[in-house]
Design an enzyme around this catalytic site. Structure first.
Site, mmCIF file in Angstrom:
data_model
loop_
_atom_site.group_PDB
_atom_site.id
_atom_site.type_symbol
_atom_site.label_atom_id
_atom_site.label_comp_id
_atom_site.label_asym_id
_atom_site.label_seq_id
_atom_site.Cartn_x
_atom_site.Cartn_y
_atom_site.Cartn_z
ATOM 1 N N ARG A 125 -55.459 64.334 54.784
ATOM 2 C CA ARG A 125 -54.362 63.663 54.089
ATOM 3 C C ARG A 125 -53.455 64.735 53.484
ATOM 4 O O ARG A 125 -53.760 65.911 53.516
ATOM 5 C CB ARG A 125 -54.867 62.649 53.041
ATOM 6 N N GLY A 126 -52.303 64.239 52.953
ATOM 7 C CA GLY A 126 -51.285 65.168 52.487
ATOM 8 C C GLY A 126 -50.291 65.389 53.626
ATOM 9 O O GLY A 126 -50.698 65.710 54.754
ATOM 10 N N ALA A 127 -48.997 65.214 53.348
ATOM 11 C CA ALA A 127 -47.998 65.170 54.425
ATOM 12 C C ALA A 127 -48.047 66.393 55.358
ATOM 13 O O ALA A 127 -48.136 66.231 56.588
ATOM 14 C CB ALA A 127 -46.606 64.983 53.823
ATOM 15 N N ARG A 155 -50.184 57.209 60.234
ATOM 16 C CA ARG A 155 -49.753 56.888 58.855
ATOM 17 C C ARG A 155 -48.233 56.830 58.847
ATOM 18 O O ARG A 155 -47.585 57.692 59.448
ATOM 19 C CB ARG A 155 -50.271 57.925 57.843
ATOM 20 N N GLN A 165 -56.956 61.416 44.131
ATOM 21 C CA GLN A 165 -56.670 62.738 44.713
ATOM 22 C C GLN A 165 -56.603 63.813 43.620
ATOM 23 O O GLN A 165 -56.917 64.974 43.874
ATOM 24 C CB GLN A 165 -55.340 62.714 45.481
ATOM 25 N N ASP A 175 -43.750 63.174 50.414
ATOM 26 C CA ASP A 175 -44.119 62.731 51.759
ATOM 27 C C ASP A 175 -42.904 62.571 52.655
ATOM 28 O O ASP A 175 -43.007 62.666 53.879
ATOM 29 C CB ASP A 175 -44.884 61.398 51.695
ATOM 30 N N ASN A 201 -43.225 59.780 47.354
ATOM 31 C CA ASN A 201 -44.454 60.539 47.088
ATOM 32 C C ASN A 201 -45.507 59.570 46.565
ATOM 33 O O ASN A 201 -45.246 58.367 46.403
ATOM 34 C CB ASN A 201 -44.172 61.680 46.100
ATOM 35 N N LYS A 202 -46.673 60.085 46.287
ATOM 36 C CA LYS A 202 -47.819 59.281 45.859
ATOM 37 C C LYS A 202 -47.446 58.293 44.760
ATOM 38 O O LYS A 202 -46.713 58.637 43.832
ATOM 39 C CB LYS A 202 -48.917 60.232 45.384
HETATM 40 O O1 MRU Z 1 -52.120 59.479 50.438
HETATM 41 P P1 MRU Z 1 -52.085 60.975 50.446
HETATM 42 O O2 MRU Z 1 -53.236 61.595 49.726
HETATM 43 O O3 MRU Z 1 -51.895 61.528 51.836
HETATM 44 O O4 MRU Z 1 -50.781 61.334 49.615
HETATM 45 C C1 MRU Z 1 -50.422 62.677 49.448
HETATM 46 C C2 MRU Z 1 -49.205 62.854 48.615
HETATM 47 O O5 MRU Z 1 -48.587 61.917 48.174
HETATM 48 C C3 MRU Z 1 -48.755 64.253 48.389
HETATM 49 O O6 MRU Z 1 -48.126 64.388 47.156
HETATM 50 C C4 MRU Z 1 -47.749 64.628 49.498
HETATM 51 O O7 MRU Z 1 -48.263 64.319 50.751
HETATM 52 C C5 MRU Z 1 -47.405 66.051 49.454
HETATM 53 S S1 MRU Z 1 -48.791 67.061 49.878
HETATM 54 C C6 MRU Z 1 -48.255 68.661 49.901
#
Ligand code: MRU
Length: 356
Positions: free
Chosen positions: A57-59, A100, A202, A243, A253-254
């Site tokens: 996970r994480g963009a 995703r 997270q 994201d 973002n999250k």
């Molecule tokens: O649902 P996730 O854990 O994939 O969400 C991640 C985020 O929202 C991060 O802030 C974003 O992807 C940037 S990661 C460098």
């Protein structure tokens, strides 16, 4: 293939993705911090599943994993039918792209791999693995650069607050917002607060674990403690990742990021978004058009309310959009944009080639 900048360094010891001979080795992030378990994905489908189920996970990490997934797809399709593989691989690219919806790095990385596929003659595997490795290496280099640029803006801040996990676990390595914090900490930043980031935690599971591994002290807060923390004067910056950034600077973002931005503005706390230019979606004019992923209500409802006949439902959007007007600065590897809007962000568009 020997990784370039993928090698760990002091205070950056964690790597969530690693290419090995038979596939992509991924750290299962659902199990951290209690269990450290790797598994090797050997097919594009298993990479897509690892992304959809949030082992990866994480963009930026999602984009990198998908690029390696394309290598696995090509290896299989070329082996099955070397004359028709460019046709048959399309369905694998579609499966990866659908894993995703919000992180634009996913489609960005697949589009780069498509370009290599289009030019390929004969066995494409070496060229595709080279492209995936370049995406991985470039991401770490971008993060290190953003770390320098972002930490230079902190101006002697004593405390910062971050949300979600944006570190080595969420990227090729080093991290975006957490990279700025890593660099800031080396430069003397004293206090790092991490919001726990419900419902997947997270912050509480991943950021806390990653910082602990790298011996960077941090203080965890409940998400709902953020406004009170800001009011106390303990933090001068909120630093988050992204994201997807629309062409006008609106940032997905999250979930909870928007709420932090509103609170930051109210309390005179500065708000920084840190993301590589691969996270900017030049084709999306504003945040209104960004698709926001909603995940299973089971992530919020416990077994009791999931029973037949209960009246309690749940709504589980996992990202939100922060309007650009609430963002003081966007930090990219190509430079820093203060008070971002459609015009100021365009300055990065000319520098779009993060591509090789
Ligand atoms: O649902 P996730 O854990 O994939 O969400 C991640 C985020 O929202 C991060 O802030 C974003 O992807 C940037 S990661 C460098």
């Amino acid at each position: 293939m020997a990784p370039g900048s993928q090698i760990q360094s002091a205070n950056d010891s964690v790597r969530a993705l690693q290419w090995v001979d038979d596939g992509l080795r991924v750290l299962d992030q659902r199990k951290l911090p209690a269990v450290i378990e790797y598994e090797t994905c050997t097919t594009a489908q298993s990479v897509a599943e690892a992304i959809a189920s949030m082992r990866v996970r994480g963009a930026p990490a999602i984009g990198i994993a998908a690029a390696y997934g394309v290598v696995l797809a090509a290896r299989e399709r070329y082996r099955q039918d070397s004359g028709n593989w460019k046709e048959s691989i399309r369905q694998d690219l579609d499966v990866l792209a659908a894993s995703r919806p919000t992180a634009v790095n996913l489609c960005w990385a697949i589009d780069r791999m498509r370009e290599v596929i289009a030019l390929a003659e004969g066995d494409p595997c070496v060229a595709l693995l080279g492209a995936a490795t370049a995406i991985h290496d470039d991401d770490i280099a971008a993060n290190r650069r953003m770390g320098e640029l972002g930490s230079a803006l902190l101006g002697g801040a004593s405390g910062v607050l971050t949300h979600c996990n944006t570190g080595s676990l969420a990227t090729g390595g080093y991290g975006t917002a957490l990279g700025v914090i890593r660099s800031g900490w080396k430069a003397g930043l004293k206090k790092v607060y991490a919001a726990e980031t419900r419902p997947w935690l997270q912050g509480a599971r991943l950021t806390a674990w990653e910082l602990d591994q790298d011996r960077i002290p941090a203080t965890l807060i409940a998400d709902s403690a953020a406004a009170y923390l800001m009011r106390s004067g303990a933090v001068q910056w909120v630093i988050v990742g992204a994201d997807r950034i629309a062409a006008n600077g609106d940032t997905a973002n999250k979930i909870g990021t928007y709420s932090l931005a509103v609170n930051a503005r109210h309390h005179g706390v500065k708000f920084m978004v840190v993301a590589p230019t691969s996270t900017i979606d030049w084709g999306t004019a504003s945040g209104e058009a960004i698709a926001i992923e909603e995940r299973d209500k089971k992530e919020l409802l416990g077994d009791y309310f999931l029973q037949e006949g209960r009246l309690i439902d749940a709504w589980n959007p996992v990202f939100d959009v922060t309007p650009a007007r609430l963002i003081d600065v966007i930090v990219t590897e190509r430079g820093v944009v203060l008070d971002p809007d459609a015009k100021s962000l365009q300055g990065l568009a000319g520098a779009r080639p993060m591509m090789r």
